[in-house]
Design a protein around this motif. Structure first.
Motif, PDB file in Angstrom:
ATOM      1  N   GLY A 100       0.797  -1.220   0.000  1.00 55.26           N
ATOM      2  CA  GLY A 100       0.000   0.000   0.000  1.00 55.26           C
ATOM      3  C   GLY A 100       0.825   1.262   0.000  1.00 55.26           C
ATOM      4  N   THR A 101       1.965   1.236  -0.650  1.00 61.62           N
ATOM      5  CA  THR A 101       2.774   2.442  -0.722  1.00 61.62           C
ATOM      6  C   THR A 101       2.202   3.390  -1.765  1.00 61.62           C
ATOM      7  N   LEU A 102       2.648   4.631  -1.686  1.00 59.82           N
ATOM      8  CA  LEU A 102       2.245   5.674  -2.608  1.00 59.82           C
ATOM      9  C   LEU A 102       3.454   6.030  -3.452  1.00 59.82           C
ATOM     10  N   GLU A 103       3.349   5.835  -4.752  1.00 57.62           N
ATOM     11  CA  GLU A 103       4.408   6.215  -5.683  1.00 57.62           C
ATOM     12  C   GLU A 103       4.013   7.540  -6.321  1.00 57.62           C
ATOM     13  N   ILE A 104       4.931   8.496  -6.296  1.00 59.48           N
ATOM     14  CA  ILE A 104       4.733   9.770  -6.985  1.00 59.48           C
ATOM     15  C   ILE A 104       5.882   9.896  -7.965  1.00 59.48           C
ATOM     16  N   PHE A 105       5.547  10.092  -9.243  1.00 59.86           N
ATOM     17  CA  PHE A 105       6.604  10.123 -10.247  1.00 59.86           C
ATOM     18  C   PHE A 105       6.273  11.105 -11.358  1.00 59.86           C
ATOM     19  N   THR A 106       7.295  11.437 -12.131  1.00 68.27           N
ATOM     20  CA  THR A 106       7.101  12.266 -13.306  1.00 68.27           C
ATOM     21  C   THR A 106       7.906  11.698 -14.461  1.00 68.27           C
ATOM     22  N   ILE A 107       7.590  12.166 -15.639  1.00 69.53           N
ATOM     23  CA  ILE A 107       8.306  11.774 -16.848  1.00 69.53           C
ATOM     24  C   ILE A 107       8.923  13.037 -17.425  1.00 69.53           C
ATOM     25  N   ALA A 108      10.233  13.046 -17.597  1.00 70.22           N
ATOM     26  CA  ALA A 108      10.944  14.234 -18.068  1.00 70.22           C
ATOM     27  C   ALA A 108      10.635  14.573 -19.518  1.00 70.22           C
ATOM     28  N   ASN A 109      10.147  13.621 -20.275  1.00 65.57           N
ATOM     29  CA  ASN A 109       9.844  13.832 -21.683  1.00 65.57           C
ATOM     30  C   ASN A 109       8.413  14.371 -21.817  1.00 65.57           C
ATOM     31  N   GLU A 110       8.277  15.643 -22.157  1.00 60.66           N
ATOM     32  CA  GLU A 110       6.953  16.281 -22.256  1.00 60.66           C
ATOM     33  C   GLU A 110       6.072  15.617 -23.307  1.00 60.66           C
ATOM     34  N   GLU A 111       6.655  15.049 -24.345  1.00 60.11           N
ATOM     35  CA  GLU A 111       5.857  14.362 -25.365  1.00 60.11           C
ATOM     36  C   GLU A 111       5.159  13.129 -24.803  1.00 60.11           C
ATOM     37  N   LEU A 112       5.721  12.550 -23.748  1.00 63.35           N
ATOM     38  CA  LEU A 112       5.088  11.412 -23.077  1.00 63.35           C
ATOM     39  C   LEU A 112       4.222  11.867 -21.907  1.00 63.35           C
ATOM     40  N   LEU A 113       4.704  12.871 -21.172  1.00 62.38           N
ATOM     41  CA  LEU A 113       3.982  13.358 -19.995  1.00 62.38           C
ATOM     42  C   LEU A 113       2.678  14.056 -20.380  1.00 62.38           C
ATOM     43  N   GLY A 114       2.744  14.947 -21.359  1.00 67.94           N
ATOM     44  CA  GLY A 114       1.585  15.759 -21.734  1.00 67.94           C
ATOM     45  C   GLY A 114       0.330  14.957 -22.035  1.00 67.94           C
ATOM     46  N   PRO A 115       0.398  13.969 -22.916  1.00 66.94           N
ATOM     47  CA  PRO A 115      -0.814  13.203 -23.223  1.00 66.94           C
ATOM     48  C   PRO A 115      -1.358  12.406 -22.032  1.00 66.94           C
ATOM     49  N   ARG A 116      -0.486  11.978 -21.139  1.00 62.55           N
ATOM     50  CA  ARG A 116      -0.953  11.194 -19.991  1.00 62.55           C
ATOM     51  C   ARG A 116      -1.573  12.066 -18.916  1.00 62.55           C
ATOM     52  N   LEU A 117      -1.092  13.311 -18.774  1.00 65.82           N
ATOM     53  CA  LEU A 117      -1.638  14.206 -17.753  1.00 65.82           C
ATOM     54  C   LEU A 117      -2.721  15.137 -18.285  1.00 65.82           C
ATOM     55  N   GLY A 118      -2.680  15.450 -19.566  1.00 67.58           N
ATOM     56  CA  GLY A 118      -3.625  16.430 -20.085  1.00 67.58           C
ATOM     57  C   GLY A 118      -3.393  17.766 -19.393  1.00 67.58           C
ATOM     58  N   ALA A 119      -4.459  18.408 -18.942  1.00 69.38           N
ATOM     59  CA  ALA A 119      -4.354  19.702 -18.260  1.00 69.38           C
ATOM     60  C   ALA A 119      -4.121  19.547 -16.758  1.00 69.38           C
ATOM     61  N   ASP A 120      -4.161  18.318 -16.259  1.00 70.94           N
ATOM     62  CA  ASP A 120      -4.007  18.085 -14.817  1.00 70.94           C
ATOM     63  C   ASP A 120      -2.568  18.287 -14.364  1.00 70.94           C
ATOM     64  N   GLN A 121      -2.416  18.602 -13.096  1.00 73.68           N
ATOM     65  CA  GLN A 121      -1.096  18.686 -12.468  1.00 73.68           C
ATOM     66  C   GLN A 121      -0.672  17.330 -11.910  1.00 73.68           C
ATOM     67  N   ARG A 122      -1.660  16.501 -11.590  1.00 75.58           N
ATOM     68  CA  ARG A 122      -1.408  15.153 -11.074  1.00 75.58           C
ATOM     69  C   ARG A 122      -2.641  14.306 -11.321  1.00 75.58           C
ATOM     70  N   ARG A 123      -2.420  13.012 -11.430  1.00 74.03           N
ATOM     71  CA  ARG A 123      -3.550  12.090 -11.562  1.00 74.03           C
ATOM     72  C   ARG A 123      -3.083  10.674 -11.232  1.00 74.03           C
ATOM     73  N   ILE A 124      -4.021   9.868 -10.801  1.00 78.43           N
ATOM     74  CA  ILE A 124      -3.705   8.458 -10.594  1.00 78.43           C
ATOM     75  C   ILE A 124      -3.369   7.879 -11.959  1.00 78.43           C
ATOM     76  N   ASP A 125      -2.213   7.245 -12.031  1.00 76.30           N
ATOM     77  CA  ASP A 125      -1.737   6.689 -13.297  1.00 76.30           C
ATOM     78  C   ASP A 125      -1.942   5.184 -13.376  1.00 76.30           C
ATOM     79  N   HIS A 126      -1.649   4.489 -12.286  1.00 77.83           N
ATOM     80  CA  HIS A 126      -1.749   3.031 -12.303  1.00 77.83           C
ATOM     81  C   HIS A 126      -1.883   2.485 -10.893  1.00 77.83           C
ATOM     82  N   VAL A 127      -2.301   1.238 -10.828  1.00 78.84           N
ATOM     83  CA  VAL A 127      -2.344   0.481  -9.583  1.00 78.84           C
ATOM     84  C   VAL A 127      -1.475  -0.750  -9.804  1.00 78.84           C
ATOM     85  N   ALA A 128      -0.656  -1.077  -8.802  1.00 81.32           N
ATOM     86  CA  ALA A 128       0.298  -2.181  -8.948  1.00 81.32           C
ATOM     87  C   ALA A 128      -0.019  -3.321  -7.985  1.00 81.32           C
TER      88      ALA A 128
END
Length: 140
Positions: A51-79
């Motif tokens: 039950g840990t919390l992972e917070i991460f970013t992607i340095a490549n805006e071409e990959l980050l932008g489509p996954r985040l859209g206009a949001d500053q953060r969002r749940i990305d996945h469950v492991a």
């Protein structure tokens, strides 16, 4: 089917701000950091055990932008931790699931080994819009 819950991953635009906010809001201990330069991913895990919390970013805006859209953060996945990743992947593939790495660039036919564990991430369009990370820990 999936095994024990491992973590929830939050994708963020500004990692430093998100890490500071998480530490203040949740008072969870920093468990470990994450650096996957081959995927342009950096982050941190908070909390201990399941039950840990992972917070991460992607340095490549071409990959980050489509996954985040206009949001500053969002749940990305469950492991989830799984005992037999190959068997579970075969079952999910038979149901139409497709897999990728953490950057979701291209498809994978075999798991990735990262940190001694084997990993696959589902491609959300193939799994009802959900991104699931499957982790087979190293044999003990």
């Amino acid at each position: 089917m999936f095994g024990e819950f491992d973590h929830v991953g939050y994708l963020v635009r500004d990692l430093d701000v998100a890490l500071a906010q998480a530490q203040e809001a949740f008072a969870l201990p920093l468990a470990r950091t994450l650096d996957l330069p081959q995927f342009a991913i950096t982050g941190a895990f908070f909390g201990e055990g399941s039950g840990t919390l992972e917070i991460f970013t992607i340095a490549n805006e071409e990959l980050l932008g489509p996954r985040l859209g206009a949001d500053q953060r969002r749940i990305d996945h469950v492991a989830f931790r799984v005992a037999d990743l190959d068997s579970l992947a075969a079952t999910l593939r038979a149901a139409g699931a497709r897999f990728s790495g953490p950057d979701r660039v291209g498809e994978l036919s075999e798991p990735l080994e990262l940190g001694g564990a084997r990993h696959l991430w589902t491609l959300p369009p193939s799994t009802a819009g959900l991104a699931i990370q499957l982790i087979e820990p190293p044999a003990r």
